[in-house]
Design an enzyme around this catalytic site. Sequence first.
Site, PDB file in Angstrom:
ATOM      1  N   HIS A  40      -2.267   3.491 -46.335  1.00  0.00           N
ATOM      2  CA  HIS A  40      -1.316   4.223 -47.175  1.00  0.00           C
ATOM      3  C   HIS A  40      -1.421   5.741 -47.183  1.00  0.00           C
ATOM      4  CE1 HIS A  40       0.063   0.423 -48.719  1.00  0.00           C
ATOM      5  NE2 HIS A  40      -1.175   0.088 -49.045  1.00  0.00           N
ATOM      6  N   HIS A 144      -5.565  -0.249 -54.156  1.00  0.00           N
ATOM      7  CA  HIS A 144      -4.388  -1.084 -53.900  1.00  0.00           C
ATOM      8  C   HIS A 144      -3.126  -0.313 -54.260  1.00  0.00           C
ATOM      9  CE1 HIS A 144      -1.814  -4.607 -53.665  1.00  0.00           C
ATOM     10  NE2 HIS A 144      -1.376  -4.345 -54.881  1.00  0.00           N
ATOM     11  N   PHE A 145      -2.114  -0.393 -53.384  1.00  0.00           N
ATOM     12  CA  PHE A 145      -0.811   0.202 -53.674  1.00  0.00           C
ATOM     13  C   PHE A 145       0.010  -0.867 -54.363  1.00  0.00           C
ATOM     14  CE2 PHE A 145       3.421   1.730 -53.043  1.00  0.00           C
ATOM     15  CZ  PHE A 145       3.304   3.110 -53.028  1.00  0.00           C
TER      16      PHE A 145
END
EC number: 3.1.27.-
Length: 147
Positions: A40, A144-145
């Site tokens: 990300h 975590h996205f």
Amino acid sequence: MALQRTHVLLLLLLLTLLGLGLVQPSYGQDRMYQRFLRQHVDPDATGGNDAYCNLMMQRRKMTSHYCKRFNTFIHEDIWNIRSICSTSNIQCKNGQMNCHEGVVKVTDCRETGSSRAPNCRYRAMASTRRVVIACEGNPEVPVHFDK
């Protein structure tokens, strides 16, 4: 003499197991943080076009066995991203309360639906928008996205 040696070996075994128990959680968190960075974070790019998504999704190993349907790249310095972890906790999609939100520059990459791995094709959408990330650890880091 043999009894003393047995005690020493048992003590060493106990200390080793105790040490492994303390090291494992931070190792797991570090692995999740490294995965978050790989999937990300791209601070040096502006992104924004299909060629960028096609290249980055392949380069970051998200097209090896199947085409990941959707991914977001954040175009901010990692310290700016980590600072999101210090904002108020909010509820994640999974119900946990370790998510945080902030506004960042992103490129969303959406699979076209007509490609096959490893030659996946993506449509890009660049914007500045609110994101939600899950954070863990002490100090908290993104792992975590969420959205």
